[in-house]
Write an enzyme that holds these catalytic residues in place. Structure first.
Site, short mmCIF file in Angstrom:
data_model
loop_
_atom_site.label_atom_id
_atom_site.label_comp_id
_atom_site.label_asym_id
_atom_site.label_seq_id
_atom_site.Cartn_x
_atom_site.Cartn_y
_atom_site.Cartn_z
N ASP A 325 -21.37 8.47 -21.05
CA ASP A 325 -19.83 7.30 -22.18
C ASP A 325 -21.19 7.12 -23.88
O ASP A 325 -20.48 6.99 -24.88
CB ASP A 325 -19.56 6.40 -22.13
CG ASP A 325 -18.08 6.71 -21.08
OD1 ASP A 325 -17.65 7.01 -21.69
OD2 ASP A 325 -18.16 6.39 -19.52
N TYR A 411 -11.55 2.42 -19.77
CA TYR A 411 -12.47 1.48 -19.12
C TYR A 411 -13.01 0.97 -20.14
O TYR A 411 -13.22 1.41 -21.11
CB TYR A 411 -13.73 2.17 -18.50
CG TYR A 411 -13.79 2.36 -17.02
CD1 TYR A 411 -13.78 0.95 -16.42
CD2 TYR A 411 -13.68 3.28 -16.65
CE1 TYR A 411 -13.23 1.20 -14.87
CE2 TYR A 411 -13.41 2.86 -15.12
CZ TYR A 411 -13.42 2.75 -14.36
OH TYR A 411 -12.93 3.12 -13.16
N1 ABN Z 1 -14.41 7.77 -20.08
C1 ABN Z 1 -14.52 8.88 -21.64
C2 ABN Z 1 -14.77 8.75 -22.94
C3 ABN Z 1 -15.25 7.77 -23.34
C4 ABN Z 1 -14.95 6.68 -24.94
C5 ABN Z 1 -13.89 7.91 -25.29
C6 ABN Z 1 -13.37 8.13 -25.02
C7 ABN Z 1 -13.73 8.81 -23.56
CU CU Z 2 -14.58 2.66 -11.64
#
Ligand code: ABN
Ligand code: CU
Length: 706
Positions: A325, A411
């Site tokens: 990320d 998340y």
């Molecule tokens: N977890 C993958 C992701 C992160 C940021 C934006 C899009 C996708």
């Molecule tokens: Cu998790």
């Protein structure tokens, strides 16, 4: 940046250059971003370009301290940029000297793809919604005709897929359905995955599973107040909210005790610079401690430099799900604007963050960094049993918190850098937001790779692993590192050296070469890690001035040798790596352990940590070192994590050991202090013992309920 084309551009005095910020580590201002984009545009006049990144290239460490500590010149103000040019493979990247408004280096790097920006992610939904084959697949799955506005996707970089390699800029679109736009789409995944070419703006392929799973007919599960009212509301309590929302106020009638000079924070005995960039988010630099008039340097730089979220389903195409990320999207790029009294409570100072948009204009995330203090419970206490614990000193502490929250599609990562008055530095991560979900049928056996968290919703097992990058400077540039293991005496009971069998001690193993510094967590020996200056010895203990890393959330990377994720995140396979530091020609270096351009890296070849480790033979003892620490959790989802996760908390800390002469918080004013003679004297009348008692504290029985 070797092999960069050197431009013989005329050096023009920067007539229109914006005032440089007072501090060389300050992030670029909106004016500076605009200036850089203008310089870049002038150089790429013949091309149609999209701005991807414009950020500060931090100064060479030596030049920085010459300016800071030796009255030297201010280091040059340099920006690093990345652009995507229509029709060209890879990226164009380079450096601009802001003072002279001059491009100093640039090159077209092929075989790589740039970080994804929010703009890139936002475009994808429209692309998939309008693709006839995607619409057909949605309808085959049960989407009523004419409802393309109900198709949603979380756009992820493809990670790496060998069918296409790194030559094209690709995203995988994780597909969902929303019954209406206020719904949460994670309870309605589709079973197929389109691949989008960002440069063509087109779906180029669709991964369709052999066994089809129709769209769930189950009602969505959401968490917005209107859905809570629908779920739990009654005629007596239409909102459905539980009745425990009594107010807890944080009051600081005299204001805060931190002082900011621009981005330089002074709090308690700490002083450091607060930076922020598109990738790492918060960066804390030039950190020192001043106790009783003596300044000690602690760290040159601290940041989260990478993370990876590998998913554990071995079924195609889910093996592709492993989000790096920070390197692929950016903890800065994805940072949230924070709001007073909600994200942050109390007396708050905010800092904004600035980024370029696709046209090179500056955009601002308001309130990106939150700075505030909180009560920190007891700092120390002791009472004397001889007078029934009346003799006592009770000192409460406070803590300084520098925080940000970024959203990685589903998340949320809430990052809290916490400073305690005793010199401890903590990092707390709170994980919330929504599980990445995939569809399963009513009676499907999903195996051990996930959990049915809701009807027809399979949440795959995964990990959240971070790389903490520490550039120590404890009492100077030459530092070392070691493991510290709690060990029983090597001598058996009954021997002369350990006759009673009770001996134990702390075994330090100092890293001499890079190979030694590659270590793993070990709970049986309560392993911690020491970062220390072997040349700065404590007068009492005879031990070196140390910051001890205490970190117990140290899940190992579970993907095996040969897996894509292990190749692309080589740093995640171990708990620590230590390498020698050296600057680049134009600035601060060795930042990103999965490489500078992470998106679509196959993991082959030497980039980032693998390159830095090399054959592992370089010296890392008593020299300028970087210490990388992998920490995080393994997440086996559970229905309690759905439709949104209650925050899951994990943390680590850096503690001063053998740095201070004695307890460094003896000079914090106690709440209460009574000596034995004062207890004996009975101390009637004036209370001289309550020195710093919180006057707003009351007995619960005296409080009137609202
Ligand atoms: N977890 C993958 C992701 C992160 C940021 C934006 C899009 C996708
Ligand atoms: Cu998790």
């Amino acid at each position: 940046m070797e092999r960069l084309a050197q431009l013989a551009l005329q050096t023009t005095a920067a007539v229109g250059a914006p005032q440089a910020p007072a501090h060389p580590l300050d992030p670029l201002t909106p004016q500076e971003i605009k200036l850089v984009s203008n310089v870049v545009k002038n150089n790429y006049k013949s091309k149609s370009i999209i701005f991807n990144t414009i950020t500060l290239r931090e100064p060479i460490k030596k030049a920085y301290y010459e300016w800071k500590e030796k009255n030297g010149p201010k280091p040059p103000r340099i920006a690093y940029f990345v652009i995507v040019a229509d029709g060209d493979e890879g990226v164009h990247e380079g450096l601009v000297d802001i003072t002279y408004q001059k491009l100093i280096e640039f090159k077209n790097t092929t075989g790589v793809q740039p970080i994804l920006t929010p703009y890139d992610l936002q475009r994808t939904e429209a692309i998939v919604r309008n693709d006839p084959e995607v619409i057909r697949q949605c309808e085959l799955s049960g989407l009523p005709k004419g409802q393309i506005d109900k198709i949603y996707c979380d756009a992820w970089t493809i990670g790496y897929d060998e069918r296409w390699g790194a030559g094209r800029r690709l995203q995988q679109a994780l597909m969902y359905y929303r019954s209406d736009e206020d719904d949460s789409h994670y309870s309605h995944p589709f079973d197929f995955c389109p691949i989008v070419d960002m440069n063509l703006g087109k779906v180029i392929s669709i991964d369709i599973p052999q066994i089809r799973r129709p769209l769930s007919k189950f009602k969505h599960s959401s968490f917005h107040p209107k859905h809570i009212a629908e779920k739990f509301g009654t005629s007596e309590n239409p909102s459905g909210f539980r009745n425990d929302d009594t107010v807890i106020n944080v009051t600081q009638p005299n204001g805060v005790s931190f002082k900011l000079d621009g981005n330089v924070m002074s709090w308690s005995n700490f002083k450091f610079h607060i930076g922020f960039n598109y990738r790492e988010g918060i960066v804390l630099s030039d950190m020192s401690w001043n106790g009783h008039g003596k300044t000690r340097s602690l760290f040159h730089r601290i940041s989260l430099c990478e993370m990876v979220v590998p998913y554990g389903s071995p079924d195609f195409p889910h093996q592709r799900k492993h989000a790096l990320d920070i390197g692929e999207y950016g903890a800065g790029n994805c940072t949230n604007p924070l709001s007073l009294g909600c994200d942050c409570k109390g007396v708050i100072h905010y800092m904004d963050a600035h980024f370029p948009n696709k046209d090179g204009d500056a955009t601002t995330v308001k309130n990106a960094i939150c700075i505030h203090e909180e009560d920190d419970g007891l700092l120390f206490k002791h009472s004397d049993f001889r007078d029934d614990f009346q003799t006592n000193v009770t000192t409460r502490g406070k803590k300084l918190i520098i925080s940000q929250i970024f959203t990685a599609a589903n998340y949320e990562y809430c990052l809290y850098w916490i400073f305690r008055q005793d010199g401890t530095i903590k990092l707390e991560v709170r994980l919330t937001g929504i599980l990445n979900t995939y569809i399963c049928t009513d009676d499907e056996d999903i195996g051990p790779w996930g959990t049915k968290v809701y009807p027809n919703v399979n949440a795959h097992n995964h990990q959240h692993l971070f790389s903490l990058r520490l550039h120590p400077r404890i009492d100077g540039d030459n530092n070392s590192a070691a493991t510290s293991d709690a060990k029983s005496s090597p001598y058996p009971t009954g021997t002369k050296q350990n006759f009673y069998g009770n001996g134990f001690y702390c075994e330090k193993t100092v890293f001499k070469t890079i190979k030694d510094g590659i270590t793993d967590a070990q709970s049986a020996t309560a392993r911690t890690w020491d970062i220390f200056n072997p040349n700065s010895i404590h007068p009492y203990s005879g031990k070196p001035a140390t910051y001890k890393l205490v970190s117990t959330f140290t899940s190992p990377l579970l993907a095996q040798e040969g897996s894509l994720v292990r190749k692309r995140a080589p740093w995640a396979a171990n708990t620590t790596q230590v390498i020698p530091y050296h600057d680049d020609k134009y600035g601060y270096a060795l930042l990103y352990p999965s490489g500078d351009h992470v998106a679509q890296w196959s993991g082959d070849g030497d980039r980032g940590m693998r390159q830095w480790i090399g054959d592992g033979s370089k010296n890392i003892e008593n020299t300028d070192i970087l210490f990388f620490h992998t920490f995080g959790i393994t997440h086996f989802p559970s229905p309690e994590d759905f439709p949104v996760m209650p925050t899951e908390i994990f943390d680590l800390m850096l503690r001063p050991r053998n740095i201070h002469l004695e307890n460094p918080v003896l000079d914090v004013k106690p709440s209460f202090a009574k000596t034995t003679s004062e207890v004996k004297a009975g101390l009637k009348g004036v209370d001289t013992c309550s020195l710093n008692v919180d006057k707003s504290s009351r007995l619960a029985t005296e409080c009137v309920k609202r």
